[in-house]
Enzyme design. Structure first.
Site, PDB file in Angstrom:
ATOM      1  N   LYS A 126       0.738  -1.178   0.620  1.00 53.90           N
ATOM      2  CA  LYS A 126       0.224   0.011  -0.143  1.00 53.90           C
ATOM      3  C   LYS A 126       1.650   1.718  -0.024  1.00 53.90           C
ATOM      4  CE  LYS A 126      -3.945   1.381  -0.151  1.00 53.90           C
ATOM      5  NZ  LYS A 126      -5.533   0.572  -0.144  1.00 53.90           N
ATOM      6  N   ASP A 166      -7.099   3.973  -4.846  1.00 50.47           N
ATOM      7  CA  ASP A 166      -7.371   3.843  -3.535  1.00 50.47           C
ATOM      8  C   ASP A 166      -8.215   5.472  -3.475  1.00 50.47           C
ATOM      9  OD1 ASP A 166      -7.327   2.425  -0.628  1.00 50.47           O
ATOM     10  OD2 ASP A 166      -7.983   3.958   0.301  1.00 50.47           O
TER      11      ASP A 166
END
Ligand code: GLU
Length: 444
Positions: A126, A166
């Site tokens: 991430k 995201d």
């Protein structure tokens, strides 16, 4: 002290001031207790859990850019490459002022198990930055994205680490980042997913997280002898996940009555007008307070409150820790039968426990929102083949993946004596494949 408790304690000690990371580790390790205890000696000797909670690598870097007034701004960029046991690191880039290392680590940790649950060969990672795209001009967003990628491009690649969108990172940001990667590295490869259709993106990727959430919700309800059609649904959020969740819920015969953003929420008892929400959010990049201009009979409220509306199904699709214990109590009192997480960790641990203790079906994000990253993996496959599949083909694969996840988490929970506990089921099912690959690859 048990091995699980020891590792939880050491994570808290070693990573102070990262409460979201602690929360994610606790949730996963608590539910792995039964598997870990059956293999305690072996796992302890191989420090398996210590390796699982320690990212393989993490980057933190300066992101300088010039705003429209000529002022230099400095943000912090992150990429955490958490676990590559089953494939190249895969996970989105979050652009939001709340981003810090602890948030990226919680998201990266969750991503390991989520990606494993998809059944596709992708590891967990991430990234992100505390940059806020809200209110910035296109030129400012481009300046930020180019500067961010100028550093990030050293660490990623189609076979090593493949970022995606995201919160705060959509098609526009992915486009600017892809352009800069290609310019610096000189390779045209599927280094990012969520790309535009004209340069290697996949049909149905935009819709995938929201659609996938509904495919899973429908299947989980079916496994419990219930159906989605005819149900009233409350949704939080109004970003990509919330919009396509609302669209698919409506297509499947349910009625969506709420949506929210960071300043307020709308309640439309007749059913949310999605064309209006799309125009406000995707075209105008505006606020939900404008929804009343399209639907005068709807209600707009400042602050938070969607969980106070009577519903059968709640789909938290905004952000972490947005559904608290009091909200859970209200949902139960109002007769809610299922909570399925479209966002990552939107429900606090206490709220989750309360829902489960009161018979509410609870599908955790790492299973319920896995459709986004699963379709990213399908985009990677298409890029490798240098082909693109039709919308119907991708959507059918997505549906199949979500139905499989529903059955896998149901079976894993059952196998270990936790029937109907999908938190335990998802964590165990995700863990089993990763642990098998980690063990096979030796001490790395
Ligand atoms: N950000 C999404 C997630 O939380 C998608 C990640 C991806 O497509 O790589 O899973």
């Amino acid at each position: 002290m048990s091995y699980v408790d020891e590792v939880i304690e050491s994570v808290i000690k070693k990573n102070p001031a990262e409460p979201e990371f602690h929360q994610a580790v606790k949730e996963v390790l608590e539910s792995l207790r039964v598997v870990v205890e059956a293999n305690e000696e072996k796992f302890r000797k191989e420090a398996l859990l210590e390796r699982l909670v320690e990212p393989e690598r993490q980057f933190k870097f300066r992101v300088p850019w010039v705003d429209d007034k000529g002022q230099v701004q400095v943000n912090t960029g992150y990429r955490v490459q958490f676990n590559s046991a089953i494939g190249p690191y895969k996970g989105g880039i979050r652009l939001h002022p709340s981003v810090n290392l602890g948030i990226i680590k919680f998201l990266g940790f969750e991503q390991i198990f989520k990606n494993s649950l998809t059944g596709l060969p992708i590891g967990g990672g991430k990234g992100g930055s505390d940059f806020d795209p809200k209110g910035k001009s296109d030129r400012e967003v481009m300046a930020f994205c180019q500067s961010f990628m100028t550093e990030l491009c050293k660490y990623i690649g189609a076979d090593t680490d493949v970022p995606a969108g995201d919160i705060g990172t959509g098609a526009r940001e992915i486009g600017y980042m892809f352009g800069q990667y290609k310019r610096i590295r000189g390779v045209y490869e599927g280094v990012l997913t969520g790309k535009g259709l004209s340069y290697g993106g996949s049909l149905a990727r935009t819709e995938a997280t929201g659609y996938g959430l509904l495919y899973l919700t429908q299947e989980i309800l079916k496994l419990n002898g219930k159906e989605l059609a005819g149900k009233t649904v409350v949704i939080s959020g109004s970003g990509n996940v919330a919009i396509y969740a609302a669209q698919k819920a409506t297509q499947l015969g349910a009625k969506v009555v709420t949506m929210s953003d960071s300043t307020g929420w709308v309640y439309d008892p007749e059913g949310i007008d999605l064309a209006a929400v799309k125009e406000i959010k995707e075209v105008n990049r505006g606020r939900l307070s404008e929804y009343k201009n399209y639907r005068p009979d709807s209600e707009y409220h400042e602050g938070r409150g969607v969980w106070s509306i009577k519903c059968d199904i709640a789909l938290p699709c905004a952000t972490q820790n947005e559904l608290l214990l009091d909200d859970a109590k209200q949902l139960v009192a109002n007769g809610c039968i299922a909570v399925c997480e479209g966002a990552n960790m939107p429900t606090t641990l206490e709220a989750t426990e309360y829902l489960q203790a009161n018979g509410v079906i609870f599908a955790p994000g790492k299973a319920a929102n896995a459709g986004g990253v699963a379709t990213s993996a399908l985009e990677m496959t298409q890029n490798s083949e240098r082909l693109s599949w039709s919308f119907e083909e991708v959507d059918a694969k997505l549906k199949n993946i979500m139905v499989n996840i529903a059955h896998n988490i149901d079976n894993a929970a059952r196998k270990y004596g936790f029937e109907g506990n999908y938190v335990v089921g998802a964590n165990i099912a995700g863990f089993e494949k990763v642990v098998d690959a980690m063990t096979a690859q030796g001490i790395v």
